[in-house]
Motif scaffolding. Sequence first.
Motif, short mmCIF file in Angstrom:
data_model
loop_
_atom_site.label_atom_id
_atom_site.label_comp_id
_atom_site.label_asym_id
_atom_site.label_seq_id
_atom_site.Cartn_x
_atom_site.Cartn_y
_atom_site.Cartn_z
N SER A 147 -19.05 -44.54 -34.34
CA SER A 147 -19.34 -43.19 -33.84
C SER A 147 -18.17 -42.26 -34.12
CB SER A 147 -19.64 -43.22 -32.34
OG SER A 147 -18.46 -43.32 -31.58
N VAL A 148 -18.52 -41.02 -34.38
CA VAL A 148 -17.52 -39.96 -34.62
C VAL A 148 -17.94 -38.74 -33.83
CG1 VAL A 148 -16.49 -38.44 -36.34
CG2 VAL A 148 -16.96 -40.83 -36.92
N PRO A 149 -17.10 -38.24 -32.93
CA PRO A 149 -17.45 -37.02 -32.20
C PRO A 149 -17.29 -35.79 -33.07
CG PRO A 149 -15.30 -37.80 -31.51
CD PRO A 149 -15.84 -38.84 -32.44
N CYS A 150 -18.24 -34.88 -32.98
CA CYS A 150 -18.15 -33.61 -33.70
C CYS A 150 -17.42 -32.63 -32.79
CB CYS A 150 -19.54 -33.09 -34.06
SG CYS A 150 -19.55 -31.51 -34.93
N PHE A 182 -24.49 -45.36 -37.76
CA PHE A 182 -23.47 -44.34 -38.00
C PHE A 182 -23.87 -43.10 -37.20
CE2 PHE A 182 -23.67 -47.11 -41.67
CZ PHE A 182 -22.33 -47.43 -41.89
N LEU A 183 -23.10 -42.81 -36.16
CA LEU A 183 -23.47 -41.79 -35.18
C LEU A 183 -22.47 -40.65 -35.19
CD1 LEU A 183 -24.98 -40.72 -32.61
CD2 LEU A 183 -23.50 -42.24 -31.27
N VAL A 184 -22.99 -39.42 -35.26
CA VAL A 184 -22.19 -38.21 -35.08
C VAL A 184 -22.72 -37.52 -33.82
CG1 VAL A 184 -21.41 -36.02 -36.06
CG2 VAL A 184 -21.85 -37.97 -37.57
N ASN A 185 -21.92 -37.53 -32.77
CA ASN A 185 -22.36 -36.97 -31.49
C ASN A 185 -21.68 -35.64 -31.21
OD1 ASN A 185 -20.06 -39.01 -31.02
ND2 ASN A 185 -19.97 -37.78 -29.15
N GLU A 186 -22.44 -34.72 -30.65
CA GLU A 186 -21.92 -33.38 -30.34
C GLU A 186 -21.51 -33.31 -28.88
OE1 GLU A 186 -23.12 -28.72 -31.37
OE2 GLU A 186 -24.66 -30.28 -31.23
N ALA A 224 -15.17 -46.01 -31.93
CA ALA A 224 -15.15 -44.55 -32.02
C ALA A 224 -13.93 -44.15 -32.83
CB ALA A 224 -15.10 -43.93 -30.63
N LEU A 225 -14.15 -43.28 -33.82
CA LEU A 225 -13.09 -42.90 -34.76
C LEU A 225 -12.76 -41.43 -34.60
CD1 LEU A 225 -11.28 -43.60 -37.22
CD2 LEU A 225 -13.24 -43.01 -38.67
N GLU A 226 -11.48 -41.13 -34.49
CA GLU A 226 -11.00 -39.75 -34.44
C GLU A 226 -9.92 -39.60 -35.49
OE1 GLU A 226 -9.84 -38.56 -30.54
OE2 GLU A 226 -11.67 -39.33 -29.58
N LEU A 227 -10.14 -38.66 -36.42
CA LEU A 227 -9.25 -38.50 -37.57
C LEU A 227 -9.30 -37.05 -38.00
CD1 LEU A 227 -7.53 -40.44 -39.33
CD2 LEU A 227 -9.47 -40.59 -40.89
#
Length: 623
Positions: A147-150, A182-186, A224-227
């Motif tokens: 998951s990657v937060p938008c 593969f998740l992009v969450n807002e 969860a990835l933050e980059l």
Amino acid sequence: MGLLSDPRRRRALSRLVLRLNTPLCILSYLAGLGWFLGLASPPFTLRTYMSENAMGSTMVEEQFALGERALSYAREFAGHKKKVGGIPVAWLEKTMWNLGLEVYKQPFSRTLPFPDETRERYMVKGTNVYGILRAPRAASTESLVLSVPCSPGQHNSQAVGLMLALAAYFRGQIYWAKDIIFLVNEHDLIGMEAWLEAYHNVNITEVHSSGVLGRAGAIQAAMALELSSDVITSFDVAVEGLNGQLPNLDLVNLFYAFCQKNRLLCTLQGKLQHTDWDTLPAYLHSLQTLLLMVLKQGSGRPQGAHGLFLRYHVEAITVRGINSFRQYKYDMSIVGKTLEGMFRKLNNLLERLHQSYFFYLLPSLARFVSIGVYMPAFGCLVLSLVLKALDLWMKLSKCDAGPEEQLCDGQQGAAEAVAEESRPGLLTLVPPLLICHATGLTLYFLPVLGQHVATQHFPVSEAEAVVLTVIAISVAGLALPHNTHRVLTGSRSERGWMTLKLLSLLYLAMQLGCIALINFSLGFLLAVTMVPVAAIVQPNGPKFLYAVLLVLVSPAVTLLLCIILYQELIEYPVSALECWQLFLQAVSEGLLDHYLYGSIVFPFIALFVYPCWLLFWNVLFWK
């Protein structure tokens, strides 16, 4: 058994306990503090190791080489995100579809209980986009999540680009035995909670969503990835989840092992570990890391999107790419290889992660403290409460109340008074108990329910009204007529306050013991502050000093002191005004975490800890 059944021996034991009660309480408290401070030293810690056989080695050959493609995706994502002013749903759907994934979107909305002024939001509407890579070698019974937060602005665009590049690379491999989502969450945690609730077909936090149209298998693990930069100097690992939950230690060890394999620097709480464990600077460094983990875990706040997965028994961590002043930089290819190795090892799991520890403390990523080692420190602190309660019980049972005998504190007159007074009825304790817990109920319900009334009569916003109401009720509780028990027969006796304090000590010990089983750090922080004052407070003696000490260990002041300690540990001290602003923000976020995600810290403090603290305040002003 003979010692307890023989009246003479029992009286001798009572005299011994009463005479040595104060030294034993002090010794127990100091032993608990000393034990905790020793947790950062090598004798109390163990080297981390892999318990799961399927993940016991990093011998996989990573071949990810799409670093430039990841940066290209990141630039395209940032451009479309800036153009639409939010998450580019159409572009993400098209890109994931072109990569060969099953693509779905999930609109959701959530009305906050009061406006979140830190992030400037109240009516939250957003869309989660996710793609599913079906496993070619197995049925869709198990899955993994990346998951990657938008995030707002340009933050985290590189993480989205790397996720898409990994999806393109994974699509061409045939060894996958688990589906990969593969998740992009807002909207950060709100979007993640909406997706998790819809995926598991539950509704815990009253978030409204359209549900999920596509499902994979049961989620075994998540990352969860933050980059936010094209290159990184290190990875920082976040493990603290909602209500202090922690992921299985094997998952943390696996990521650290792959970072070591690819020569990536990996930090915990933003701090690199020392290699010389036996030196004083290394011990102090480990102690700082341990204290930071205790403060974060004690807050009950999830320190990343992974924190919400833990509620659903899904092991997860959050990794953040850091680009600092360090000389060595690592590009997207190295980062991608590390994540590829992680997912390939998780793909080998035959069952859920369960072999390693779920309760632990981390002074570094290479060493850990298990629950069997750190729990005695908490036990020693609570033992002081039990010893003091035993002392009061013996005095009340007249085991050592004869006029010719001395008590442990030397109060001969009090002993004679206790011996001569009649036993007060239980009705004596009912009014203070009811009033204190009614105040706790008011503290829990009134701030949010009465925010609109407050804004109509005072020039404050809804968020300010909620926070100021919490503070006002906490302060007003000191002035409530807790001593209504004085109108009842026998309430003026020494037995009255001693009975109330005995009940309060046992009540506090029970609360701390229960919360420590769920969130050790929260229980330990409360025990360190409240135990010594709770043990010594009484209506006789320096009342002003006792009152000052009680105020200093109140829940609100304890939160303020924790904020000051946290800022010192991260080497970012703040002024008095900044500390007050951080305090108000912490109170606001504590309420929001409870209503949005189900954090138990605020209701625990409001409904149990604060009423118990008021009981000791009532003991102090007993007349």
